[in-house]
Design a protein around this motif. Structure first.
Motif, short mmCIF file in Angstrom:
data_model
loop_
_atom_site.label_atom_id
_atom_site.label_comp_id
_atom_site.label_asym_id
_atom_site.label_seq_id
_atom_site.Cartn_x
_atom_site.Cartn_y
_atom_site.Cartn_z
N PHE A 145 40.18 42.26 34.47
CA PHE A 145 41.35 43.08 34.81
C PHE A 145 41.41 43.28 36.32
O PHE A 145 42.46 43.10 36.95
CB PHE A 145 41.30 44.43 34.09
N PHE A 146 40.29 43.67 36.91
CA PHE A 146 40.28 43.92 38.35
C PHE A 146 40.44 42.62 39.15
O PHE A 146 41.10 42.60 40.19
CB PHE A 146 39.00 44.65 38.76
N ALA A 147 39.84 41.55 38.66
CA ALA A 147 39.99 40.25 39.33
C ALA A 147 41.45 39.79 39.29
O ALA A 147 41.98 39.28 40.29
CB ALA A 147 39.07 39.22 38.69
N GLU A 148 42.09 39.97 38.16
CA GLU A 148 43.49 39.56 38.03
C GLU A 148 44.39 40.41 38.93
O GLU A 148 45.28 39.89 39.60
CB GLU A 148 43.93 39.68 36.57
N ARG A 149 44.13 41.68 38.96
CA ARG A 149 44.92 42.58 39.82
C ARG A 149 44.77 42.17 41.28
O ARG A 149 45.75 42.12 42.03
CB ARG A 149 44.45 44.02 39.60
N ARG A 150 43.55 41.88 41.69
CA ARG A 150 43.28 41.44 43.05
C ARG A 150 44.00 40.11 43.33
O ARG A 150 44.54 39.90 44.41
CB ARG A 150 41.77 41.32 43.25
N GLY A 151 44.02 39.23 42.35
CA GLY A 151 44.68 37.94 42.49
C GLY A 151 46.18 38.09 42.70
O GLY A 151 46.78 37.36 43.49
N TYR A 152 46.80 39.03 41.98
CA TYR A 152 48.24 39.25 42.17
C TYR A 152 48.54 39.73 43.59
O TYR A 152 49.53 39.30 44.19
CB TYR A 152 48.79 40.27 41.15
N ILE A 153 47.71 40.60 44.12
CA ILE A 153 47.90 41.09 45.49
C ILE A 153 47.74 39.92 46.47
O ILE A 153 48.54 39.77 47.40
CB ILE A 153 46.91 42.23 45.80
N TYR A 154 46.74 39.09 46.24
CA TYR A 154 46.48 37.95 47.12
C TYR A 154 47.63 36.94 47.09
O TYR A 154 48.10 36.49 48.13
CB TYR A 154 45.17 37.28 46.70
#
Length: 165
Positions: A145-154
């Motif tokens: 979940f946190f990795a995906e959220r970070r990916g969307y920001i990136y």
């Protein structure tokens, strides 16, 4: 801090969490399997070990790959910024698409764990197996979940960057 560096540093840090959870779960599994005689704990140990190995491999891969990816993206941005659109954005979009598949798999395994815990609650091994499955997949789902959220920001940063170029 540079958003690209921030993204890859966070990716690297989370990979250490993957490795840490994996090592902890393997140690716990060894204790459950070899030192506790109840069959419930042996059932719990099996999915812990299986998913821990996956966690450690994924964590180690990301940990070693992140600095190289960071350097690659920084170099592209400096010398060939057009490749952000043609290389990095498609790469990260594929990663983001894979998170959807991971999420479905992890949620399915969580439900399977719950079913095993309650439908076969009279069978100690399967109850333990279900609990282990539930725990490991809940941890994976949380970290993803946190990795995906970070990916969307990136990816949003990259798209905004391309518009400015």
């Amino acid at each position: 801090m540079n958003p690209i560096v921030k993204y890859f540093n966070a990716e690297k840090a989370e990979s250490l969490l993957f490795i840490g959870f994996g090592v902890f779960a393997i140690l716990l599994s060894v204790y459950f399997f070899f030192f506790i005689k109840e069959i419930f704990w042996k059932g719990l140990a099996i999915p812990l070990v299986f998913f821990s190995i996956i966690q450690i491999v994924i964590g180690a891969t990301i940990y070693t790959r992140s600095p190289k990816d960071n350097l690659r993206v920084e170099t592209i941005l400096k010398y060939e910024p057009g490749k952000i659109q043609s290389e990095e954005i498609p790469r990260i979009e594929k990663v983001m698409k894979n998170f959807v598949y991971y999420r479905y798999f992890e949620i399915t395994m969580i439900f399977l764990g719950i079913i095993l815990m309650y439908a076969l609650s009279n069978y100690g091994f399967w109850k333990g197996f279900g609990l282990g499955l539930f725990i490991q997949c809940a941890v994976l789902l949380s970290l993803d979940f946190f990795a995906e959220r970070r990916g969307y920001i990136y990816i949003q940063y990259l798209k905004d960057l391309v518009e400015k170029i």
